[in-house]
Design a protein around this motif. Structure first.
Motif, mmCIF file in Angstrom:
data_model
loop_
_atom_site.group_PDB
_atom_site.id
_atom_site.type_symbol
_atom_site.label_atom_id
_atom_site.label_comp_id
_atom_site.label_asym_id
_atom_site.label_seq_id
_atom_site.Cartn_x
_atom_site.Cartn_y
_atom_site.Cartn_z
ATOM 1 N N MET A 152 49.468 80.555 34.109
ATOM 2 C CA MET A 152 48.167 80.528 33.425
ATOM 3 C C MET A 152 47.069 81.171 34.269
ATOM 4 S SD MET A 152 48.196 76.562 32.209
ATOM 5 C CE MET A 152 49.734 75.769 31.732
ATOM 6 N N GLY A 153 47.398 81.586 35.498
ATOM 7 C CA GLY A 153 46.386 82.159 36.381
ATOM 8 C C GLY A 153 45.504 81.123 37.033
ATOM 9 N N ALA A 154 45.988 79.881 37.131
ATOM 10 C CA ALA A 154 45.175 78.802 37.690
ATOM 11 C C ALA A 154 45.123 78.868 39.206
ATOM 12 C CB ALA A 154 45.760 77.448 37.258
ATOM 13 N N ALA A 155 44.043 78.315 39.758
ATOM 14 C CA ALA A 155 43.991 78.002 41.178
ATOM 15 C C ALA A 155 44.725 76.675 41.350
ATOM 16 C CB ALA A 155 42.555 77.880 41.649
ATOM 17 N N ILE A 156 45.703 76.627 42.267
ATOM 18 C CA ILE A 156 46.626 75.497 42.329
ATOM 19 C C ILE A 156 46.617 74.866 43.709
ATOM 20 C CG2 ILE A 156 48.997 74.727 41.945
ATOM 21 C CD1 ILE A 156 49.348 77.514 40.464
ATOM 22 N N SER A 157 46.534 73.549 43.721
ATOM 23 C CA SER A 157 46.671 72.752 44.936
ATOM 24 C C SER A 157 47.935 71.925 44.814
ATOM 25 C CB SER A 157 45.453 71.836 45.095
ATOM 26 O OG SER A 157 45.672 70.855 46.078
ATOM 27 N N VAL A 158 48.633 71.710 45.934
ATOM 28 C CA VAL A 158 49.774 70.817 45.936
ATOM 29 C C VAL A 158 49.434 69.587 46.766
ATOM 30 C CG1 VAL A 158 50.907 71.996 47.905
ATOM 31 C CG2 VAL A 158 52.253 70.547 46.330
ATOM 32 N N ASP A 159 49.613 68.436 46.156
ATOM 33 C CA ASP A 159 49.310 67.158 46.793
ATOM 34 C C ASP A 159 50.592 66.622 47.424
ATOM 35 O OD1 ASP A 159 48.631 64.581 47.479
ATOM 36 O OD2 ASP A 159 48.096 63.932 45.469
ATOM 37 N N THR A 160 50.767 66.859 48.728
ATOM 38 C CA THR A 160 51.992 66.430 49.410
ATOM 39 C C THR A 160 51.729 66.246 50.891
ATOM 40 O OG1 THR A 160 54.335 66.932 49.784
ATOM 41 C CG2 THR A 160 52.799 68.783 49.866
ATOM 42 N N ARG A 161 52.598 65.460 51.534
ATOM 43 C CA ARG A 161 52.524 65.276 52.984
ATOM 44 C C ARG A 161 53.795 65.760 53.677
ATOM 45 N NH1 ARG A 161 53.285 58.673 53.616
ATOM 46 N NH2 ARG A 161 54.533 58.371 51.723
ATOM 47 N N LYS A 162 54.638 66.490 52.967
ATOM 48 C CA LYS A 162 55.919 66.941 53.497
ATOM 49 C C LYS A 162 55.929 68.467 53.635
ATOM 50 C CE LYS A 162 58.394 63.128 51.229
ATOM 51 N NZ LYS A 162 57.381 62.700 50.257
ATOM 52 N N ALA A 163 56.344 68.937 54.811
ATOM 53 C CA ALA A 163 56.327 70.373 55.090
ATOM 54 C C ALA A 163 57.239 71.149 54.147
ATOM 55 C CB ALA A 163 56.741 70.616 56.547
ATOM 56 N N ALA A 164 58.414 70.622 53.853
ATOM 57 C CA ALA A 164 59.335 71.337 52.974
ATOM 58 C C ALA A 164 58.750 71.494 51.575
ATOM 59 C CB ALA A 164 60.677 70.601 52.906
ATOM 60 N N VAL A 165 58.042 70.477 51.109
ATOM 61 C CA VAL A 165 57.405 70.556 49.786
ATOM 62 C C VAL A 165 56.274 71.570 49.821
ATOM 63 C CG1 VAL A 165 56.270 69.252 47.957
ATOM 64 C CG2 VAL A 165 58.055 68.166 49.326
ATOM 65 N N MET A 166 55.515 71.585 50.909
ATOM 66 C CA MET A 166 54.448 72.578 51.049
ATOM 67 C C MET A 166 55.015 73.989 50.953
ATOM 68 S SD MET A 166 52.312 70.915 54.233
ATOM 69 C CE MET A 166 51.813 69.192 54.213
ATOM 70 N N GLU A 167 56.103 74.233 51.678
ATOM 71 C CA GLU A 167 56.707 75.570 51.671
ATOM 72 C C GLU A 167 57.165 75.957 50.273
ATOM 73 O OE1 GLU A 167 58.616 75.977 56.138
ATOM 74 O OE2 GLU A 167 59.620 74.658 54.696
ATOM 75 N N ALA A 168 57.858 75.057 49.595
ATOM 76 C CA ALA A 168 58.354 75.357 48.250
ATOM 77 C C ALA A 168 57.197 75.564 47.282
ATOM 78 C CB ALA A 168 59.261 74.221 47.768
ATOM 79 N N ALA A 169 56.155 74.755 47.419
ATOM 80 C CA ALA A 169 55.005 74.857 46.513
ATOM 81 C C ALA A 169 54.259 76.168 46.717
ATOM 82 C CB ALA A 169 54.073 73.673 46.737
ATOM 83 N N LEU A 170 54.032 76.551 47.966
ATOM 84 C CA LEU A 170 53.331 77.794 48.246
ATOM 85 C C LEU A 170 54.136 78.989 47.756
ATOM 86 C CD1 LEU A 170 52.027 76.895 51.811
ATOM 87 C CD2 LEU A 170 50.622 77.197 49.768
ATOM 88 N N GLU A 171 55.446 78.926 47.910
ATOM 89 C CA GLU A 171 56.300 80.009 47.419
ATOM 90 C C GLU A 171 56.266 80.086 45.893
ATOM 91 O OE1 GLU A 171 60.972 81.520 47.693
ATOM 92 O OE2 GLU A 171 60.271 79.840 48.912
ATOM 93 N N ALA A 172 56.098 78.929 45.232
ATOM 94 C CA ALA A 172 56.066 78.892 43.769
ATOM 95 C C ALA A 172 54.718 79.311 43.197
ATOM 96 C CB ALA A 172 56.415 77.485 43.278
ATOM 97 N N GLY A 173 53.698 79.436 44.047
ATOM 98 C CA GLY A 173 52.402 79.901 43.554
ATOM 99 C C GLY A 173 51.214 79.036 43.880
ATOM 100 N N ALA A 174 51.402 77.948 44.625
ATOM 101 C CA ALA A 174 50.263 77.117 45.029
ATOM 102 C C ALA A 174 49.414 77.876 46.054
ATOM 103 C CB ALA A 174 50.745 75.794 45.606
ATOM 104 N N HIS A 175 48.121 77.542 46.086
ATOM 105 C CA HIS A 175 47.193 78.254 46.969
ATOM 106 C C HIS A 175 46.572 77.356 48.028
ATOM 107 C CE1 HIS A 175 46.915 80.097 42.847
ATOM 108 N NE2 HIS A 175 47.288 81.144 43.560
#
Length: 370
Positions: free
Chosen positions: A171-194
């Motif tokens: 949708m072209g959204a600005a995206i935040s990922v709410d997590t405290r785990k490094a592996a989740v951060m990596e996967a989220a950023l790769e999927a398009g989180a900013h």
């Protein structure tokens, strides 16, 4: 003996002209302060307190003991530091006015809306509705952090958040990922989180600071007393909750800087409801302007929190809209830049009316001579 000074804005005006220019613009936003408390703390105890205005601040800071002056001067400068916009993918989020971050929980056990937006279709529809209503950022979370919630394996968390992030990215959204785990951060950023929103302030996972630094993305550092362990709410005992949280956020900020995260990428969140009593939460809300002295944009996450129910005849989470809006407006008056909320349309409407009042106040010279 440990001594520390703090500068807390305590008097607010609609605009600088109300004080004939003797007021400052907090953090480059839409809140103006004309009166300040300069607090000296010795060994954890408030020892002295002075009152100052912008034109008398230099004299008050000059009275501080050796070793406190330089930090106090930095805090005074930080209070008026204007923050550049967040560049989140194709979206630019300005920080000179309050912005709304919409919560997208893709977990079955969230305290407020657990299961309501589970599954790709539900997540996509809710994200689209929040964007249409005016959310500047969508915050995707896959692990409940309510008191008593069980920790979630990172693989399960990734499976929950990645499809939702991909849908939001589409949708072209600005995206935040709410997590405290490094592996989740990596996967989220790769999927398009900013942006990474870490409720542990990068203290829970020893790899998380490295992940954020390498990505070069903005990060929200939140205060939680049990951040380093599994229970974020554990250990919530304070000598002075406002000053203790201030010091703790400064420490997490400094750790992030040492890890190579740029100062301009750091945002701070006092962690309303995390290991804090009702009295603690109320004190922090009232003291929000103080946290601008750390020199970073602020995020407030008070939507539907337990404190609203405690002040509203134990209203259930879904019946806390009025109280949530009251807290959001208090945050706006304090100059908080990002407001993490469940009820986006209502908060955006409240923000727009508040902003209209502030804009009108800046051009209202009807009660001044000439």
């Amino acid at each position: 003996m440990i001594q520390q000074a703090y500068i807390r804005p305590i008097g607010f005006v609609p605009g600088p002209q109300s004080e004939h220019g003797n007021a400052v613009r907090l953090a480059g936003g839409m809140a103006y302060a004309s009166r300040f408390a300069v607090i000296l703390r010795r060994d954890g105890v408030v020892a002295e307190r002075w009152l100052a205005a912008p034109d008398t601040m230099a004299g008050v800071l000059g009275q501080l003991p050796d070793g406190c002056g330089a930090d106090a001067e930095a805090q005074w400068s930080n209070l008026t530091l204007a923050h550049p916009p967040l560049e989140l993918g194709a979206r630019t989020v300005r920080l000179d006015q309050p912005q709304v971050m919409g919560i997208l929980n893709v977990t079955p056990d969230s305290f407020s809306d657990g299961g309501a937006h589970d599954g790709p279709d539900g997540a996509r529809a809710h994200a689209a509705a929040m964007l249409e209503a005016g959310a500047a950022i969508i915050d995707v979370g896959g692990e409940s952090t309510r008191p008593g919630a069980k920790p979630l394996w990172e693989g399960d968390e990734i499976a929950r958040v990645v499809p939702a992030i991909e849908a939001c990215a589409g949708m072209g959204a600005a995206i935040s990922v709410d997590t405290r785990k490094a592996a989740v951060m990596e996967a989220a950023l790769e999927a398009g989180a900013h942006l990474v929103n870490d409720v542990s302030g990068l203290a829970h996972d020893p790899r998380s600071a490295e992940v954020v630094a390498r990505a070069g993305c903005p990060v929200v550092l939140m205060h939680a007393p049990g951040a380093a362990g599994e229970d974020l709410h554990e250990g919530g005992s304070y000598d002075n909750v406002v000053l203790d949280v201030f010091d703790a956020l400064r420490a997490r900020r400094d750790a992030a800087l040492e890890a190579g995260i740029a100062a301009g990428k750091i945002l701070l969140d006092p962690g309303i409801g995390f290991g804090k009593s009702l009295a603690d939460n109320l004190a922090l809300i009232n003291a929000l302007p103080l946290f601008h002295a750390l020199g970073h944009p602020l995020l407030l996450g008070a939507s539907r929190k337990r404190m609203v129910g405690a002040l509203s005849n134990e209203a259930e989470a879904g019946d806390r809209l009025g109280g949530s809006l009251a807290l959001a407006l208090e945050g706006m008056r304090a100059g908080v830049q990002l407001h993490r909320v469940h009820d986006v349309p209502e908060t955006v409407q409240a923000r727009n009316v508040w902003r209209g009042l502030r804009d009108a106040a800046l051009t209202d010279f009807g009660d001044l001579p000439g």
